[in-house]
Design a protein around this motif. Sequence first.
Motif, PDB file in Angstrom:
ATOM      1  N   SER A  15     -99.832 -41.209  -5.149  1.00  0.00           N
ATOM      2  CA  SER A  15    -100.190 -42.181  -4.113  1.00  0.00           C
ATOM      3  C   SER A  15    -101.692 -42.248  -3.874  1.00  0.00           C
ATOM      4  CB  SER A  15     -99.467 -41.855  -2.803  1.00  0.00           C
ATOM      5  OG  SER A  15     -99.778 -40.552  -2.363  1.00  0.00           O
ATOM      6  N   THR A  16    -102.409 -41.167  -4.162  1.00  0.00           N
ATOM      7  CA  THR A  16    -103.872 -41.190  -4.010  1.00  0.00           C
ATOM      8  C   THR A  16    -104.467 -42.328  -4.826  1.00  0.00           C
ATOM      9  OG1 THR A  16    -103.904 -38.787  -3.719  1.00  0.00           O
ATOM     10  CG2 THR A  16    -105.993 -39.847  -4.301  1.00  0.00           C
ATOM     11  N   TYR A  17    -104.002 -42.474  -6.047  1.00  0.00           N
ATOM     12  CA  TYR A  17    -104.568 -43.469  -6.962  1.00  0.00           C
ATOM     13  C   TYR A  17    -103.999 -44.865  -6.704  1.00  0.00           C
ATOM     14  CZ  TYR A  17    -105.981 -39.070  -8.891  1.00  0.00           C
ATOM     15  OH  TYR A  17    -106.511 -37.808  -9.023  1.00  0.00           O
ATOM     16  N   PHE A  18    -102.755 -44.917  -6.232  1.00  0.00           N
ATOM     17  CA  PHE A  18    -102.220 -46.216  -5.826  1.00  0.00           C
ATOM     18  C   PHE A  18    -103.005 -46.754  -4.636  1.00  0.00           C
ATOM     19  CE2 PHE A  18     -99.401 -48.152  -2.567  1.00  0.00           C
ATOM     20  CZ  PHE A  18     -99.430 -49.440  -3.084  1.00  0.00           C
ATOM     21  N   PHE A  19    -103.251 -45.897  -3.638  1.00  0.00           N
ATOM     22  CA  PHE A  19    -104.024 -46.338  -2.473  1.00  0.00           C
ATOM     23  C   PHE A  19    -105.432 -46.751  -2.886  1.00  0.00           C
ATOM     24  CE2 PHE A  19    -101.289 -43.307   0.255  1.00  0.00           C
ATOM     25  CZ  PHE A  19    -100.344 -44.298   0.461  1.00  0.00           C
ATOM     26  N   LEU A  20    -105.997 -46.051  -3.858  1.00  0.00           N
ATOM     27  CA  LEU A  20    -107.332 -46.396  -4.338  1.00  0.00           C
ATOM     28  C   LEU A  20    -107.324 -47.781  -4.982  1.00  0.00           C
ATOM     29  CD1 LEU A  20    -110.247 -45.488  -4.720  1.00  0.00           C
ATOM     30  CD2 LEU A  20    -109.548 -44.326  -6.828  1.00  0.00           C
ATOM     31  N   ALA A  21    -106.328 -48.044  -5.832  1.00  0.00           N
ATOM     32  CA  ALA A  21    -106.204 -49.371  -6.449  1.00  0.00           C
ATOM     33  C   ALA A  21    -106.001 -50.443  -5.383  1.00  0.00           C
ATOM     34  CB  ALA A  21    -105.037 -49.376  -7.436  1.00  0.00           C
ATOM     35  N   ALA A  22    -105.165 -50.134  -4.392  1.00  0.00           N
ATOM     36  CA  ALA A  22    -104.894 -51.096  -3.320  1.00  0.00           C
ATOM     37  C   ALA A  22    -106.142 -51.364  -2.486  1.00  0.00           C
ATOM     38  CB  ALA A  22    -103.773 -50.571  -2.431  1.00  0.00           C
ATOM     39  N   ALA A  23    -106.964 -50.332  -2.287  1.00  0.00           N
ATOM     40  CA  ALA A  23    -108.202 -50.504  -1.521  1.00  0.00           C
ATOM     41  C   ALA A  23    -109.191 -51.397  -2.271  1.00  0.00           C
ATOM     42  CB  ALA A  23    -108.827 -49.140  -1.232  1.00  0.00           C
ATOM     43  N   TYR A  24    -109.297 -51.191  -3.582  1.00  0.00           N
ATOM     44  CA  TYR A  24    -110.152 -52.080  -4.387  1.00  0.00           C
ATOM     45  C   TYR A  24    -109.643 -53.519  -4.312  1.00  0.00           C
ATOM     46  CZ  TYR A  24    -113.028 -48.535  -6.751  1.00  0.00           C
ATOM     47  OH  TYR A  24    -113.946 -47.552  -7.036  1.00  0.00           O
ATOM     48  N   GLU A  25    -108.331 -53.671  -4.350  1.00  0.00           N
ATOM     49  CA  GLU A  25    -107.731 -55.005  -4.345  1.00  0.00           C
ATOM     50  C   GLU A  25    -107.945 -55.714  -3.007  1.00  0.00           C
ATOM     51  OE1 GLU A  25    -103.545 -56.995  -5.929  1.00  0.00           O
ATOM     52  OE2 GLU A  25    -103.676 -54.834  -5.570  1.00  0.00           O
ATOM     53  N   ALA A  26    -107.719 -54.978  -1.908  1.00  0.00           N
ATOM     54  CA  ALA A  26    -107.840 -55.580  -0.576  1.00  0.00           C
ATOM     55  C   ALA A  26    -109.286 -55.706  -0.118  1.00  0.00           C
ATOM     56  CB  ALA A  26    -107.061 -54.742   0.437  1.00  0.00           C
ATOM     57  N   GLY A  27    -110.171 -54.922  -0.728  1.00  0.00           N
ATOM     58  CA  GLY A  27    -111.568 -54.921  -0.321  1.00  0.00           C
ATOM     59  C   GLY A  27    -112.454 -55.762  -1.219  1.00  0.00           C
TER      60      GLY A  27
ATOM     61  N   MET B 291    -109.265 -51.248 -10.477  1.00  0.00           N
ATOM     62  CA  MET B 291    -107.868 -51.396 -10.068  1.00  0.00           C
ATOM     63  C   MET B 291    -106.938 -50.976 -11.200  1.00  0.00           C
ATOM     64  SD  MET B 291    -108.610 -55.030  -8.188  1.00  0.00           S
ATOM     65  CE  MET B 291    -106.990 -55.693  -8.441  1.00  0.00           C
ATOM     66  N   ILE B 292    -107.266 -51.395 -12.409  1.00  0.00           N
ATOM     67  CA  ILE B 292    -106.475 -51.001 -13.578  1.00  0.00           C
ATOM     68  C   ILE B 292    -106.463 -49.481 -13.718  1.00  0.00           C
ATOM     69  CG2 ILE B 292    -106.466 -51.028 -16.111  1.00  0.00           C
ATOM     70  CD1 ILE B 292    -107.520 -53.940 -15.914  1.00  0.00           C
ATOM     71  N   ASP B 293    -107.618 -48.881 -13.561  1.00  0.00           N
ATOM     72  CA  ASP B 293    -107.729 -47.423 -13.661  1.00  0.00           C
ATOM     73  C   ASP B 293    -106.870 -46.743 -12.589  1.00  0.00           C
ATOM     74  OD1 ASP B 293    -109.621 -45.059 -14.803  1.00  0.00           O
ATOM     75  OD2 ASP B 293    -109.308 -44.793 -12.645  1.00  0.00           O
ATOM     76  N   GLY B 294    -106.926 -47.258 -11.362  1.00  0.00           N
ATOM     77  CA  GLY B 294    -106.159 -46.664 -10.271  1.00  0.00           C
ATOM     78  C   GLY B 294    -104.660 -46.744 -10.497  1.00  0.00           C
ATOM     79  N   TYR B 295    -104.182 -47.920 -10.883  1.00  0.00           N
ATOM     80  CA  TYR B 295    -102.746 -48.072 -11.145  1.00  0.00           C
ATOM     81  C   TYR B 295    -102.305 -47.188 -12.312  1.00  0.00           C
ATOM     82  CZ  TYR B 295    -102.058 -51.988  -7.919  1.00  0.00           C
ATOM     83  OH  TYR B 295    -101.945 -52.769  -6.793  1.00  0.00           O
ATOM     84  N   ALA B 296    -103.124 -47.116 -13.349  1.00  0.00           N
ATOM     85  CA  ALA B 296    -102.778 -46.285 -14.510  1.00  0.00           C
ATOM     86  C   ALA B 296    -102.710 -44.812 -14.121  1.00  0.00           C
ATOM     87  CB  ALA B 296    -103.798 -46.499 -15.627  1.00  0.00           C
ATOM     88  N   ARG B 297    -103.650 -44.360 -13.303  1.00  0.00           N
ATOM     89  CA  ARG B 297    -103.635 -42.963 -12.852  1.00  0.00           C
ATOM     90  C   ARG B 297    -102.413 -42.678 -11.970  1.00  0.00           C
ATOM     91  NH1 ARG B 297    -108.543 -40.181 -13.695  1.00  0.00           N
ATOM     92  NH2 ARG B 297    -110.122 -41.582 -14.577  1.00  0.00           N
ATOM     93  N   ALA B 298    -102.062 -43.636 -11.137  1.00  0.00           N
ATOM     94  CA  ALA B 298    -100.883 -43.451 -10.287  1.00  0.00           C
ATOM     95  C   ALA B 298     -99.632 -43.274 -11.146  1.00  0.00           C
ATOM     96  CB  ALA B 298    -100.721 -44.640  -9.348  1.00  0.00           C
ATOM     97  N   ILE B 299     -99.491 -44.115 -12.158  1.00  0.00           N
ATOM     98  CA  ILE B 299     -98.322 -44.052 -13.043  1.00  0.00           C
ATOM     99  C   ILE B 299     -98.323 -42.754 -13.849  1.00  0.00           C
ATOM    100  CG2 ILE B 299     -97.236 -45.114 -15.062  1.00  0.00           C
ATOM    101  CD1 ILE B 299     -98.333 -47.832 -13.918  1.00  0.00           C
ATOM    102  N   ALA B 300     -99.480 -42.397 -14.391  1.00  0.00           N
ATOM    103  CA  ALA B 300     -99.574 -41.179 -15.199  1.00  0.00           C
ATOM    104  C   ALA B 300     -99.324 -39.933 -14.360  1.00  0.00           C
ATOM    105  CB  ALA B 300    -100.949 -41.105 -15.865  1.00  0.00           C
ATOM    106  N   THR B 301     -99.836 -39.926 -13.145  1.00  0.00           N
ATOM    107  CA  THR B 301     -99.658 -38.769 -12.266  1.00  0.00           C
ATOM    108  C   THR B 301     -98.209 -38.638 -11.810  1.00  0.00           C
ATOM    109  OG1 THR B 301    -101.935 -39.022 -11.469  1.00  0.00           O
ATOM    110  CG2 THR B 301    -100.470 -37.657 -10.146  1.00  0.00           C
TER     111      THR B 301
END
Length: 319
Positions: free
Chosen positions: A211-223, A259-269
């Motif tokens: 979730s750390t990396y999902f939230f990071l991707a979401a923050a990039y997306e919303a910000g 965002m791509i990096d964040g989603y990929a890290r969330a999935i991999a983690t």
Amino acid sequence: MKMVKKLALSSLLLLMVAAGTALKVQAQETDDPVKIDIYKKFYDNRNNNQAVAYVAAQDYLKRYAKDKDQYVDYLQKWISFYERDERKRMLPGLINEKNFAEAYKVGAKILADEPDYLRAQIDLGYAGYLSASSSNEAYNADALGYARKAIQAIEGGKVPTEWAPFKGKEDTLAYLYYAVGFLTLKTAPEQAIDSLLKAAQLESDIKKTASTYFFLAAAYEAGPYKRLSADFQTRFANKEESVESKAALEKINVVIDRMIDGYARAIATAGNDPKTEASRKTWMTNLTSYYKFRHAGADTGLTEFIASVLSKPLPPKPV
């Protein structure tokens, strides 16, 4: 003739400590056996069974507060210190029970007594994340204040009475930064990015949490993605490509890559954890969409990218 029980109360307590000052008690006799028994019950339990002593002290004051003597003064101070310490003991349990309303009331009293009590600031800061993640955002503002104060204090060299339930300094900071990131995700996503990046870079379980990396991707997306995309539409929509529009688009692309990096890290983690199965499907849908946008509509190499992403450094926030 009925015998009258007499006892000098001072024989029960020759030396009392009140507000940090030794107080010598003068002999005082009383003919009231109830008064003697209640005080003796307090005295006998004041060290090893303080809950019983507390009840006895309250009973004594209920009956004899009007005396306004040194015994009353001492018991009032003792009760005050007992209640202060009891609040500190209660707070973690209230949070574990998810009784957040009472936890924040008790925490406010603790910090009214001791504004810099770091253990309470840590607990209340992270409790805000626990509450908000259960769809109760009533304590977001308070939790943010406590978490930020705790972070500042810890980074300034202060140490709490104990690190538990966290594993140490870095683990505590990671959870606090994670909480701040989560709590600011909706209202200040660009600030959330900073906090989540710090959380992910500390040696902690947070670094291994999907979730750390999902939230990071979401923050990039919303910000920044939302802000830069809106600006691009306003300035360059339906216009011929220019140097300025190409530069603006490149800024958006850099954010999309984060965002791509964040989603990929969330999935991999997350791996194959069944608890994250539903989330992984959503993350994969979003990741695939953005990846194709950046690769001319193709998803070639995406599987390999996910497999290797955790071996790469976490990219910094774009300037």
